[in-house]
Design a protein around this motif. Sequence first.
Motif, PDB file in Angstrom:
ATOM      1  N   ALA A 254      33.611 -71.776  61.374  1.00  0.00           N
ATOM      2  CA  ALA A 254      32.453 -72.458  60.781  1.00  0.00           C
ATOM      3  C   ALA A 254      32.811 -73.040  59.415  1.00  0.00           C
ATOM      4  O   ALA A 254      32.456 -74.176  59.096  1.00  0.00           O
ATOM      5  CB  ALA A 254      31.287 -71.484  60.649  1.00  0.00           C
ATOM      6  N   ILE A 255      33.529 -72.259  58.610  1.00  0.00           N
ATOM      7  CA  ILE A 255      33.931 -72.749  57.289  1.00  0.00           C
ATOM      8  C   ILE A 255      34.885 -73.924  57.442  1.00  0.00           C
ATOM      9  O   ILE A 255      34.769 -74.937  56.741  1.00  0.00           O
ATOM     10  CB  ILE A 255      34.575 -71.616  56.465  1.00  0.00           C
ATOM     11  N   ARG A 256      35.825 -73.814  58.362  1.00  0.00           N
ATOM     12  CA  ARG A 256      36.759 -74.915  58.595  1.00  0.00           C
ATOM     13  C   ARG A 256      36.011 -76.183  58.995  1.00  0.00           C
ATOM     14  O   ARG A 256      36.319 -77.287  58.513  1.00  0.00           O
ATOM     15  CB  ARG A 256      37.746 -74.543  59.695  1.00  0.00           C
TER      16      ARG A 256
ATOM     17  N   LYS B 111      31.722 -66.995  47.606  1.00  0.00           N
ATOM     18  CA  LYS B 111      31.618 -68.310  46.978  1.00  0.00           C
ATOM     19  C   LYS B 111      30.886 -69.301  47.884  1.00  0.00           C
ATOM     20  O   LYS B 111      30.111 -70.128  47.417  1.00  0.00           O
ATOM     21  CB  LYS B 111      33.023 -68.852  46.675  1.00  0.00           C
ATOM     22  N   LEU B 112      31.146 -69.218  49.183  1.00  0.00           N
ATOM     23  CA  LEU B 112      30.653 -70.234  50.106  1.00  0.00           C
ATOM     24  C   LEU B 112      29.383 -69.849  50.850  1.00  0.00           C
ATOM     25  O   LEU B 112      28.597 -70.723  51.222  1.00  0.00           O
ATOM     26  CB  LEU B 112      31.745 -70.569  51.140  1.00  0.00           C
ATOM     27  N   ILE B 113      29.167 -68.546  51.079  1.00  0.00           N
ATOM     28  CA  ILE B 113      28.098 -68.120  51.997  1.00  0.00           C
ATOM     29  C   ILE B 113      27.058 -67.266  51.288  1.00  0.00           C
ATOM     30  O   ILE B 113      27.389 -66.365  50.514  1.00  0.00           O
ATOM     31  CB  ILE B 113      28.700 -67.347  53.190  1.00  0.00           C
ATOM     32  N   GLU B 114      25.794 -67.565  51.557  1.00  0.00           N
ATOM     33  CA  GLU B 114      24.675 -66.794  51.013  1.00  0.00           C
ATOM     34  C   GLU B 114      24.450 -65.549  51.856  1.00  0.00           C
ATOM     35  O   GLU B 114      24.337 -64.441  51.344  1.00  0.00           O
ATOM     36  CB  GLU B 114      23.405 -67.645  51.007  1.00  0.00           C
ATOM     37  N   LYS B 115      24.362 -65.722  53.176  1.00  0.00           N
ATOM     38  CA  LYS B 115      24.197 -64.594  54.096  1.00  0.00           C
ATOM     39  C   LYS B 115      24.524 -65.031  55.510  1.00  0.00           C
ATOM     40  O   LYS B 115      24.557 -66.231  55.816  1.00  0.00           O
ATOM     41  CB  LYS B 115      22.780 -64.022  54.028  1.00  0.00           C
ATOM     42  N   ILE B 116      24.763 -64.051  56.377  1.00  0.00           N
ATOM     43  CA  ILE B 116      25.053 -64.294  57.792  1.00  0.00           C
ATOM     44  C   ILE B 116      24.065 -63.473  58.615  1.00  0.00           C
ATOM     45  O   ILE B 116      24.042 -62.246  58.495  1.00  0.00           O
ATOM     46  CB  ILE B 116      26.498 -63.880  58.155  1.00  0.00           C
TER      47      ILE B 116
ATOM     48  N   HIS C  63      24.278 -69.063  56.503  1.00  0.00           N
ATOM     49  CA  HIS C  63      23.614 -69.795  55.427  1.00  0.00           C
ATOM     50  C   HIS C  63      24.657 -70.092  54.344  1.00  0.00           C
ATOM     51  O   HIS C  63      25.031 -69.208  53.563  1.00  0.00           O
ATOM     52  CB  HIS C  63      22.465 -68.967  54.841  1.00  0.00           C
ATOM     53  N   PHE C  64      25.122 -71.352  54.305  1.00  0.00           N
ATOM     54  CA  PHE C  64      26.087 -71.755  53.289  1.00  0.00           C
ATOM     55  C   PHE C  64      25.373 -72.028  51.963  1.00  0.00           C
ATOM     56  O   PHE C  64      24.254 -72.552  51.945  1.00  0.00           O
ATOM     57  CB  PHE C  64      26.843 -73.007  53.730  1.00  0.00           C
ATOM     58  N   ARG C  65      26.035 -71.726  50.893  1.00  0.00           N
ATOM     59  CA  ARG C  65      25.437 -71.933  49.572  1.00  0.00           C
ATOM     60  C   ARG C  65      25.244 -73.417  49.266  1.00  0.00           C
ATOM     61  O   ARG C  65      24.374 -73.791  48.502  1.00  0.00           O
ATOM     62  CB  ARG C  65      26.307 -71.293  48.477  1.00  0.00           C
TER      63      ARG C  65
END
Length: 541
Positions: free
Chosen positions: A374-376, A499-504, A527-529
């Motif tokens: 997902a990040i990629r 740094k990148l994610i608020e929550k999963i 949930h990405f920041r």
Amino acid sequence: MRPNRGTYRAGLYMRLSKDDEREGESSSITNQRKMLRAYAQEHGFTVYDEYIDDGWSGTSFDRPSFKRMIGDIEAGQVNLVLTKDLSRLGRDYITAGQYTEIYFPSKGVRYIAINDGYDSDSPYTDIAPFKNVINEMYARDTSKKIRSAFATKMREGSYIGNFAPYGYQKDRENKNHLLPDPQAADVVKRLFRMAAEGTGLTEMARILNGEKVPTPAVYRCLNRPDLNVEHYTKRREWTPAGISKILRNVTYLGHTAQGKTTKVSFKSKLSLSNPREDWIVVENTHEPLVDEETFAVVQRIMHSRTCHKTKGFHNIFSGLAKCADCGRNMSAVGTRKKDALANLVCGGYKLYGTKECSNHAIDYGILYQIVLEAIRAEVSLTEQERRELAEELRRTALERSVQADRKEETATLRRRERELDGIIEKLYDDHLNGLLSGERLHKLLAKYEAEAKAVQKRLEAIERPAVPEGDAAQSDERFYALVREYTDLETLTPELLYKLIEKIEVSQGSFQKTKEGRVKVQTVKIHFRFLTQGREYLYTA
């Protein structure tokens, strides 16, 4: 300015711990009260209130009456504190010194320790720090002696806990000996019987809660009206974890197992768990509630049902992965799946079973892969986009680096601009009033107007967009490397995730029939920041 003797409002502070009781009647609360009241009357001090901590150690200042006295000092009600001696105030020399040397003086509070001849109003108070050190040494020595005495008792098989284990009660004729508590013992025996028959922990908890059987903490408080149940339990219900603890306890075999924890310091309440091999276990010290065979059967069943996490496993999703339904953190548990690290399950389900929530179980490795991909996907860029992003990062960084300097310079120039306007205006006034000749006026005007033009020109230059300076190629490469750090991911780290994610959010999975057979379907929402809405990813296996 110090108040005179008639305006002193005294707080009489008295403390007695179990260690102090060995000193005899001279240290009793009654004796302390008589001494303090007589001293106050003799010196004409008005007694505002008495503050008594009976049964509280001097190594901690977290005492109810002491804290109440401090509250009255803060409210301005007490400006004199009387104690029998310095050790009554406390036996921690650092904290005691903070009160006598810093806190009391800052609040205008006079402090007198009668037997030690200490009076903060006297110039001869140098002995106090040494007295406080001696008092702490006494407490430290006492603590060592008590620990040594307790260790001796534990090795003898004497039970030294404050409360008897659930299922037992202390023998009235010998407080270090345990006797079965008929009512609670029946519950313990029933739990072992149910476990041996194959009943699961969650089912046992459901049955006991359905029958409204008091939990160990509630049962203890029901038999001890002096205890506040709120201090021992919040939910007041049986849990699988609580039942598991009972079923693993060798106390019910008639053995006394103690020394399971060690206090960090005699000043601290913090305790650390000791390895099982360091416990002090003495066998056959009291009547057992379960026989060896039943206990062994239960241990085998529980061990077979236990899923073990891979050694050295670290959950990088801790605090980020949440149950999509109840919002609790997902907890790592063991797995029987070959080559799998662990499973993540809803923390509410793990603690309280299906009454609280469903399991929401997901394989840790699968979640790892979902998040990595997902990040990629979210930060994937073409080569041109990477270059453009690096350039933008470089430009932004340069602008930020000079922003503060520009702001300060702009303010200075604006201020000088106003000053020059005022100077030029005054020159004309002086000329009209005959204070300045025409020739002199023109020379000064030329000078100040030239400066005003230079100021205006500099202001215009500052307000124009900055042109990056320096080695652009080298700067671009530095920021290009920063972009690659996020777009060419191979592994995940907790730092990167936070740094990148608020929550999963992990939903409850379900099994569906397909042409290929029965598959598990589960949704993970990330949930990405840097995004306003969460992204959903469907997992099937």
